[in-house]
Write a protein that holds these residues in place. Structure first.
Motif, PDB file in Angstrom:
ATOM      1  N   LYS A  36      16.591 -47.438  18.114  1.00 51.25           N
ATOM      2  CA  LYS A  36      17.109 -47.549  16.458  1.00 51.25           C
ATOM      3  C   LYS A  36      17.261 -46.428  16.270  1.00 51.25           C
ATOM      4  O   LYS A  36      16.596 -45.452  16.472  1.00 51.25           O
ATOM      5  N   ARG A  37      19.104 -46.203  15.755  1.00 53.91           N
ATOM      6  CA  ARG A  37      19.457 -45.003  14.999  1.00 53.91           C
ATOM      7  C   ARG A  37      18.107 -44.722  13.634  1.00 53.91           C
ATOM      8  O   ARG A  37      17.466 -45.326  12.790  1.00 53.91           O
ATOM      9  N   GLN A  38      17.739 -43.577  13.702  1.00 57.60           N
ATOM     10  CA  GLN A  38      16.604 -43.377  12.322  1.00 57.60           C
ATOM     11  C   GLN A  38      17.072 -42.984  11.154  1.00 57.60           C
ATOM     12  O   GLN A  38      18.801 -42.506  10.809  1.00 57.60           O
ATOM     13  N   VAL A  39      16.900 -42.927   9.622  1.00 57.86           N
ATOM     14  CA  VAL A  39      17.622 -43.249   8.942  1.00 57.86           C
ATOM     15  C   VAL A  39      16.458 -41.208   8.224  1.00 57.86           C
ATOM     16  O   VAL A  39      15.815 -40.750   8.228  1.00 57.86           O
ATOM     17  N   CYS A  40      17.930 -40.297   8.651  1.00 59.30           N
ATOM     18  CA  CYS A  40      17.218 -39.169   7.265  1.00 59.30           C
ATOM     19  C   CYS A  40      17.381 -39.239   5.813  1.00 59.30           C
ATOM     20  O   CYS A  40      17.955 -39.749   5.001  1.00 59.30           O
ATOM     21  N   LEU A  41      15.844 -38.627   5.391  1.00 61.40           N
ATOM     22  CA  LEU A  41      15.898 -38.925   3.924  1.00 61.40           C
ATOM     23  C   LEU A  41      15.301 -36.843   3.349  1.00 61.40           C
ATOM     24  O   LEU A  41      14.505 -36.859   3.349  1.00 61.40           O
ATOM     25  N   GLY A  58      32.089 -44.663   2.840  1.00 61.85           N
ATOM     26  CA  GLY A  58      31.157 -43.420   3.630  1.00 61.85           C
ATOM     27  C   GLY A  58      32.021 -43.292   5.025  1.00 61.85           C
ATOM     28  O   GLY A  58      32.084 -42.682   6.033  1.00 61.85           O
ATOM     29  N   GLN A  59      32.376 -44.302   5.424  1.00 61.70           N
ATOM     30  CA  GLN A  59      32.631 -44.655   6.918  1.00 61.70           C
ATOM     31  C   GLN A  59      34.017 -43.420   6.957  1.00 61.70           C
ATOM     32  O   GLN A  59      34.134 -42.872   8.146  1.00 61.70           O
ATOM     33  N   ALA A  60      34.662 -43.615   5.994  1.00 62.44           N
ATOM     34  CA  ALA A  60      36.349 -43.396   5.974  1.00 62.44           C
ATOM     35  C   ALA A  60      35.831 -41.127   5.636  1.00 62.44           C
ATOM     36  O   ALA A  60      36.773 -40.829   5.414  1.00 62.44           O
ATOM     37  N   PHE A  61      34.622 -41.073   5.214  1.00 62.57           N
ATOM     38  CA  PHE A  61      34.477 -39.771   5.350  1.00 62.57           C
ATOM     39  C   PHE A  61      33.690 -39.236   6.854  1.00 62.57           C
ATOM     40  O   PHE A  61      34.328 -38.204   7.184  1.00 62.57           O
ATOM     41  N   TYR A  62      33.029 -39.937   6.948  1.00 64.10           N
ATOM     42  CA  TYR A  62      31.863 -39.978   8.340  1.00 64.10           C
ATOM     43  C   TYR A  62      32.828 -39.316   9.175  1.00 64.10           C
ATOM     44  O   TYR A  62      31.960 -38.006  10.086  1.00 64.10           O
ATOM     45  N   MET A 116      20.985 -49.846   3.346  1.00 66.34           N
ATOM     46  CA  MET A 116      20.529 -48.757   3.985  1.00 66.34           C
ATOM     47  C   MET A 116      21.106 -48.427   5.998  1.00 66.34           C
ATOM     48  O   MET A 116      21.456 -47.544   6.517  1.00 66.34           O
ATOM     49  N   GLU A 117      20.530 -49.545   6.656  1.00 65.93           N
ATOM     50  CA  GLU A 117      20.334 -49.820   7.728  1.00 65.93           C
ATOM     51  C   GLU A 117      22.321 -50.197   8.282  1.00 65.93           C
ATOM     52  O   GLU A 117      23.071 -49.796   9.239  1.00 65.93           O
ATOM     53  N   ARG A 118      22.923 -50.279   7.295  1.00 64.42           N
ATOM     54  CA  ARG A 118      24.489 -50.693   7.460  1.00 64.42           C
ATOM     55  C   ARG A 118      25.707 -49.459   7.968  1.00 64.42           C
ATOM     56  O   ARG A 118      25.725 -49.480   8.209  1.00 64.42           O
ATOM     57  N   TYR A 119      24.576 -48.890   6.836  1.00 69.56           N
ATOM     58  CA  TYR A 119      25.919 -47.507   5.973  1.00 69.56           C
ATOM     59  C   TYR A 119      24.675 -46.915   8.344  1.00 69.56           C
ATOM     60  O   TYR A 119      25.783 -45.844   8.225  1.00 69.56           O
ATOM     61  N   ILE A 120      23.728 -46.923   8.673  1.00 71.09           N
ATOM     62  CA  ILE A 120      23.399 -45.995   9.816  1.00 71.09           C
ATOM     63  C   ILE A 120      23.807 -46.896  10.669  1.00 71.09           C
ATOM     64  O   ILE A 120      24.248 -45.687  11.457  1.00 71.09           O
ATOM     65  N   ASP A 121      24.152 -48.031  10.857  1.00 72.42           N
ATOM     66  CA  ASP A 121      24.334 -48.980  12.278  1.00 72.42           C
ATOM     67  C   ASP A 121      26.103 -48.516  12.140  1.00 72.42           C
ATOM     68  O   ASP A 121      26.309 -48.904  13.302  1.00 72.42           O
ATOM     69  N   GLU A 122      27.053 -48.691  11.288  1.00 70.62           N
ATOM     70  CA  GLU A 122      27.816 -48.613  10.996  1.00 70.62           C
ATOM     71  C   GLU A 122      28.853 -47.723  10.565  1.00 70.62           C
ATOM     72  O   GLU A 122      30.192 -47.503   9.638  1.00 70.62           O
ATOM     73  N   GLY A 123      28.269 -46.749  10.947  1.00 67.97           N
ATOM     74  CA  GLY A 123      29.111 -44.589  10.524  1.00 67.97           C
ATOM     75  C   GLY A 123      29.616 -44.851   9.237  1.00 67.97           C
ATOM     76  O   GLY A 123      30.704 -44.594   9.318  1.00 67.97           O
TER      77      GLY A 123
END
Lengths: 447, 447
Positions: A2-7, A246-250, A375-382
């Protein structure tokens, strides 16, 4: 996998909440607290501890009453502090802010190189430009430089640093007693930089550092800041108060990298996160409310005006809902601060309390499970590659996160349980940049 | 009580002897070695560990052959290193060089304040002006500033730092949760300095440090340097190759203090000392000779020319006695280097080896007893207040001193067996300077 979360964690976050009974009021100058926080973050397998910085007390326009409650007037020089924190940790990255506006590249290049050597390759530099008037006044200027000049200087500053960090190839110091060769002169390179802002001959008087270059971080979201990051940054700190923001920036930010021949994953985007966790939603909300309640009306109002600008110095009842004026709303949109909470217009004091808590960043108040879901939503949905935790109060808020949220992220396979590599580049999955002079080295992407 | 001997040690001395089998060749970038040396010096109850500094590789005019054997090209940023060394020691003073020529006072003031806070009051600053061309070229200049400009800038720089260090009175931060008073605005002072070189508003964004100001050290022996020290320094590093030289410097230097209303004992004069100790005279001499023998003719010649200047780049047999020319002798006198050893004129290579060992400083080769005798003579006969040990090789030379000479000095009642106070000012017997703004504070002597 899975995509990892950077902290990352900002180690002097939470200073607005110094009056909270569980907060350490002496945080700014308490070395033992910093050591303890660094150990806690490493126990939580964070990628990075992060120290912000500024070159003034930032008391611009604060009256004595507001000044009295401010806990942000003094703090340690961050790089010197990180040198000490490197001794109580072994794997976590050590990132701090360094301004390109009032420093000299030779000086700053060798300080970051020294930190990287001494920490075994864990240094990172948050490259900023200084834009406050109170800072300009401490360095002989009457006011900040123009945005154009600040960013042009920042680009040249970083180019000079990259050049100085390549002064010595990795194998430049055989230190061979038998042949008497300490340094190999053919592995030393004179930079001879002559530009708009700087003339720097080199070579740097520090050997090439374990990471080659420190991890470069960028925190501005202006057009200039985004372009700077696309060209040169390994990680980016930003604001993404909602997944949509977040998506609009990422997406667009990652797309900019192609222009510089860089892969999307070579820049980690880690927006700020205020996270208050409880075993139940009610417990979490109660913790948040208790800290909010410690912020008095005078200081709350001062926070609002300081953050939003002098147009918010309104002659109104500070406890009543703020007027719904287009100019105010426009500022709030630009600062990415919502002026409504739970469907109600905030008062000036309420806005100040809200700013104190999170500065308009993503705020998650909930259980370990609900927070990990988001947090997972952010990571998985760009929406982001991770988060920069801005503790709500210290030390308890970081401890809560490490005790409750970290195990949940680990259980879900989103966060390491042990560090694998040794350097910060290893930890972030970033390659070590080759020296530009080394045989077979490709051109550095930033050049 | 007998007059005590003040002791400092230069932690990166001995680098010319890197080829010696007992020397640590990786000294410049070996953090563990620095930690071990700092612990050894504290075990020996030294007052101070001292790190010199420079803003270039100092490779001016060195050809590739000489460069190859140079072990002085790279080193850590000293203040960042001292931050780490503060964590493995608890009482010894931590002094490093900081240039007033290419830095900004706001930046340097807060770095030394940070070090003083984090070390519990053990910071010292060796205030220098940068005069090498290779340094100027790294900071946008074509050559060094004039002596007048460098010293005028240094005086103003230090004045600004003193002002910034008094930004906050000692009791400025009640951090009282009940009253909500973090900072007391009446204890904050804006400097608003406007001078020839600097415009600095202040206040500093670090609280007043444990020592008030760091211990100020001065190392130049020019007229300007002496006057600067008389006005502002707490300790002075110099050269006293013989007792007569020491006396000729010590008395007049102490006499200068009166002009600034200062007592003679408020400035500690600590000339450099190269000390090679053995259980017998022969053992000591053999140690010295063994290290000398590791310095090859090319590098010895390069040391001589680098130290003495281009006039020593003579077209002569480098192994034969040097010509007895008035110009050469005059330079040697000015540099306080003797060109004779044991009654014989040195060769260029011999001179270079001699310079590598001690840079013309006092050199004592002998038994613990003979060395302690000579140190006592300096202390009792107005030659110095102590010494700055310049280790002949590292780490062994410092270990020898601590194992053999320190107990002898302690037995004679010349050196503490335990530290008494906690700060470096305590250790040196210097009072803590009051804040100029505090009720009842006299004017600071340097103002």
């Amino acid at each position: 996998m899975k995509r990892q979360v950077c902290l990352a964690v900002l180690l002097h976050g939470g200073r607005f909440s110094w009056k909270y009974p569980g907060a350490k009021a002496e945080g700014d100058h308490d070395l033992e607290m910093y050591k303890s926080l660094a150990r806690t973050a490493e126990r939580g397998r964070f990628d990075i501890i992060f120290m912000a910085d500024g070159y003034s007390t930032k008391d611009d326009g604060l009256g004595p009453e507001a000044l009295r409650s401010m806990s942000t007037l003094v703090h340690f020089d961050p790089l010197t502090l990180l040198a000490v924190l490197s001794t109580v940790t072994s794997r976590i990255g050590l990132v701090c802010t360094g301004s390109t506006t009032y420093n000299e590249p030779y000086e700053l290049a060798r300080r970051f190189a020294t930190l990287d050597h001494m920490s075994g390759g864990r240094a990172g530099w948050n490259v900023i430009t200084s834009q406050m008037t109170s800072e300009a006044l401490n360095f002989g200027y009457d006011g900040p430089l123009s945005t154009e000049a600040r960013y042009a200087r920042a680009r040249e500053f970083l180019d000079v640093c990259h050049g100085l960090w390549d002064s010595w190839e990795d194998d430049a110091f055989p230190r061979d007693k038998t042949s008497g060769t300490y340094a190999d002169p053919s592995r030393m390179h004179v930079l001879d930089h002559k530009g708009r802002f700087f003339k720097v001959r080199g070579p740097l008087n520090v050997a090439r550092m374990p990471q080659g270059y420190p991890v470069i971080c960028q925190a501005g979201e202006s057009e200039e800041g985004r372009e700077f990051a696309a060209r040169s940054a390994d990680m980016m700190y930003g604001k993404a108060a909602s997944l949509e923001h977040g998506q609009a920036f990422y997406g667009p930010m990652k797309a900019r990298l192609a222009k510089y021949g860089r892969a999307p994953d070579s820049l980690k985007i880690m927006p700020g996160l205020c996270c208050v966790v409880g075993r139940t939603q009610e417990e979490a909300q109660a913790k948040f409310d208790a800290v909010q309640a410690t912020i008095g009306p005078v200081e709350a109002r001062a926070f609002a005006v300081q953050f939003m600008g002098p147009d918010f110095d309104l002659d109104i009842d500070p406890e009543q809902p703020m007027p719904d004026l287009p100019t105010l709303n426009a500022i709030a949109t630009r600062k990415r601060i919502t002026m409504e909470r739970d469907g109600r217009r905030l008062s000036l004091v309420g806005l100040g309390r809200w700013i104190a808590a999170c500065m308009g960043h993503l705020t998650l108040i909930g259980t370990p499970s609900s927070i990990a879901d988001e947090m997972e939503r952010y990571i998985d949905e760009g929406g982001s590659d991770g988060f920069a935790l801005m503790p709500h109060y210290l030390p308890g808020n970081l401890e809560d996160f490490v005790e409750l949220v970290v195990p949940e992220l680990q259980r879900r396979g989103r966060l390491r349980t042990e560090y694998t590599g040794t350097t910060l580049r290893d930890t972030l999955g970033l390659p070590r940049p080759p020296n530009r002079h080394a045989a077979g080295a490709g051109a550095h992407a930033a050049e």
